[in-house]
Design a protein around this motif. Sequence first.
Motif, PDB file in Angstrom:
ATOM      1  N   ASN A   2       0.828  -1.195   0.000  1.00 30.00           N
ATOM      2  CA  ASN A   2       0.000   0.000   0.000  1.00 30.00           C
ATOM      3  C   ASN A   2       0.872   1.258   0.000  1.00 30.00           C
ATOM      4  N   THR A   3       0.387   2.332  -0.610  1.00 32.95           N
ATOM      5  CA  THR A   3       1.161   3.570  -0.664  1.00 32.95           C
ATOM      6  C   THR A   3       1.343   4.206   0.716  1.00 32.95           C
ATOM      7  N   GLU A   4       0.490   3.839   1.684  1.00 35.19           N
ATOM      8  CA  GLU A   4       0.634   4.353   3.045  1.00 35.19           C
ATOM      9  C   GLU A   4       1.563   3.492   3.899  1.00 35.19           C
ATOM     10  N   ASN A   5       2.107   2.464   3.299  1.00 38.85           N
ATOM     11  CA  ASN A   5       3.105   1.640   3.984  1.00 38.85           C
ATOM     12  C   ASN A   5       4.408   2.435   4.016  1.00 38.85           C
ATOM     13  N   ASP A   6       4.772   2.949   5.224  1.00 43.07           N
ATOM     14  CA  ASP A   6       5.969   3.781   5.360  1.00 43.07           C
ATOM     15  C   ASP A   6       7.072   3.086   6.155  1.00 43.07           C
ATOM     16  N   TRP A   7       6.931   1.763   6.361  1.00 36.37           N
ATOM     17  CA  TRP A   7       7.928   1.051   7.158  1.00 36.37           C
ATOM     18  C   TRP A   7       8.838   0.149   6.338  1.00 36.37           C
ATOM     19  N   SER A  42       0.990   4.717  -9.645  1.00 35.13           N
ATOM     20  CA  SER A  42       0.541   5.669  -8.623  1.00 35.13           C
ATOM     21  C   SER A  42      -0.405   5.027  -7.603  1.00 35.13           C
ATOM     22  N   ALA A  43      -0.897   3.822  -7.903  1.00 29.67           N
ATOM     23  CA  ALA A  43      -1.899   3.194  -7.046  1.00 29.67           C
ATOM     24  C   ALA A  43      -1.281   2.423  -5.882  1.00 29.67           C
ATOM     25  N   VAL A  44      -0.084   1.876  -6.081  1.00 29.74           N
ATOM     26  CA  VAL A  44       0.578   1.061  -5.068  1.00 29.74           C
ATOM     27  C   VAL A  44       2.073   1.352  -5.102  1.00 29.74           C
ATOM     28  N   PRO A  72       4.944  -2.622  12.101  1.00 31.41           N
ATOM     29  CA  PRO A  72       3.690  -2.613  12.882  1.00 31.41           C
ATOM     30  C   PRO A  72       3.253  -4.004  13.338  1.00 31.41           C
ATOM     31  N   ASP A  73       2.720  -4.070  14.525  1.00 34.15           N
ATOM     32  CA  ASP A  73       2.158  -5.313  15.043  1.00 34.15           C
ATOM     33  C   ASP A  73       0.720  -5.433  14.553  1.00 34.15           C
ATOM     34  N   GLU A  74       0.585  -5.537  13.224  1.00 32.42           N
ATOM     35  CA  GLU A  74      -0.713  -5.593  12.558  1.00 32.42           C
ATOM     36  C   GLU A  74      -0.743  -6.788  11.615  1.00 32.42           C
ATOM     37  N   PRO A  75      -1.915  -7.427  11.468  1.00 31.23           N
ATOM     38  CA  PRO A  75      -2.014  -8.598  10.590  1.00 31.23           C
ATOM     39  C   PRO A  75      -1.628  -8.277   9.152  1.00 31.23           C
ATOM     40  N   ILE A  76      -0.885  -9.180   8.547  1.00 33.72           N
ATOM     41  CA  ILE A  76      -0.526  -9.046   7.132  1.00 33.72           C
ATOM     42  C   ILE A  76      -1.712  -9.510   6.293  1.00 33.72           C
ATOM     43  N   LYS A  77      -2.132  -8.674   5.349  1.00 35.22           N
ATOM     44  CA  LYS A  77      -3.200  -9.036   4.411  1.00 35.22           C
ATOM     45  C   LYS A  77      -2.562  -9.345   3.060  1.00 35.22           C
ATOM     46  N   GLN A 115      -3.948  -0.806   4.191  1.00 37.38           N
ATOM     47  CA  GLN A 115      -2.629  -0.287   4.541  1.00 37.38           C
ATOM     48  C   GLN A 115      -1.640  -1.401   4.840  1.00 37.38           C
ATOM     49  N   TYR A 116      -2.149  -2.547   5.304  1.00 33.15           N
ATOM     50  CA  TYR A 116      -1.275  -3.638   5.696  1.00 33.15           C
ATOM     51  C   TYR A 116      -1.245  -4.753   4.649  1.00 33.15           C
ATOM     52  N   GLY A 117      -1.636  -4.410   3.444  1.00 31.26           N
ATOM     53  CA  GLY A 117      -1.679  -5.376   2.357  1.00 31.26           C
ATOM     54  C   GLY A 117      -0.343  -5.553   1.662  1.00 31.26           C
TER      55      GLY A 117
END
Length: 344
Positions: A150-155, A251-253, A184-189, A235-237
């Motif tokens: 995702n484009t909001e993935n900043d890590w 521009s999408a990803v 992030p401690d978030e599930p991977i999609k 975001q976590y995809g």
Amino acid sequence: MTDSPSGGLSRRRFLTSSGALGALALAGCTEQSSGSGSGSGSGTGTSAGGSTDSAGGQLSGEITLTGSSTVYPLATAIGNEFQKEHDQVDISLSPTGSGGGFSNHFCVGNSDFNNASRPITQSEQDLCSENGVEYHEINVATDALTVIVNTENDWVDCMTPDQLRQIWRADGASTWADVNADWPDEPIKRFGAADTSGTFDYFNEAILGEEANHTGNYEATEKDNLILQGVQQDQYGIGYFGFAYYQGNQSAVKALGIDNGNGCVKPSIESAKAGEYKPLSRPLFTYPRKEALAEEHIAEFARFYVEQSANADLVSEQIGFVPKTEETMQSELEALNQVISEVQ
């Protein structure tokens, strides 16, 4: 299936979608294995009829292509160009996946070509042989299989093959933090290719290897646009598909670089051509059925397909693959012409 990055299908005689081949016979699923080469057997499949004359008469008839969704945009563009010169030829193209095309259509004699994003497997060779289907392997381009987030993935901007293996293997990482404690401690999609896809097979071989199985905990599809949409909306995809589809949706990803031990390398035509984008650069193929090449309109399309594989404007600029060099294209053309001379 996804629209072609070059603008999709524009000519009325170019038939696409799985419905175009709805009457084709179905066979069992394949197993993944390695293999290549030319097929064996007597060629019992039914070829589409057509006609022309050796002095350059009008070509006519039908051509059916099945197989890889990755090669689909290239085959689409080449089919459109061919029909500009031969508008009495009907071409049906169905993105069934490499394995689905071999098993359900090509190796039972019900399509003239099968596109593939990896070489034909041993089990598929056996199926073709059982049904008397001989074929010829043609390398048409090189792809840079692309991992997207995702484009909001900043890590993360780059991953190692081992990190990708942790994400995509069965019983692997559940959260991003499982891969790297700073993430992030978030599930991977996960969004990726279905197991009938050559992209799935190649990713398995290049990233997971023989010691691991691909996770079943992901959204599996043959449709690149669904992979794109899934990652774009989460975001976590994370997902993967051929570079050509990324090139049309940059521009999408965000595309991740791969660090295979020599620093981070982003997917691109240039890095794939230079052999720097490892281990996710891969050859792409089409397999014409030898018996079908006895029909002049099918033989001419096969020649055109090979010739266009060196067309940089089409293969690279329009689609997003590495084209063949003039020298390698001529070598492929000579080998094809030898096969055609044997069946006509």
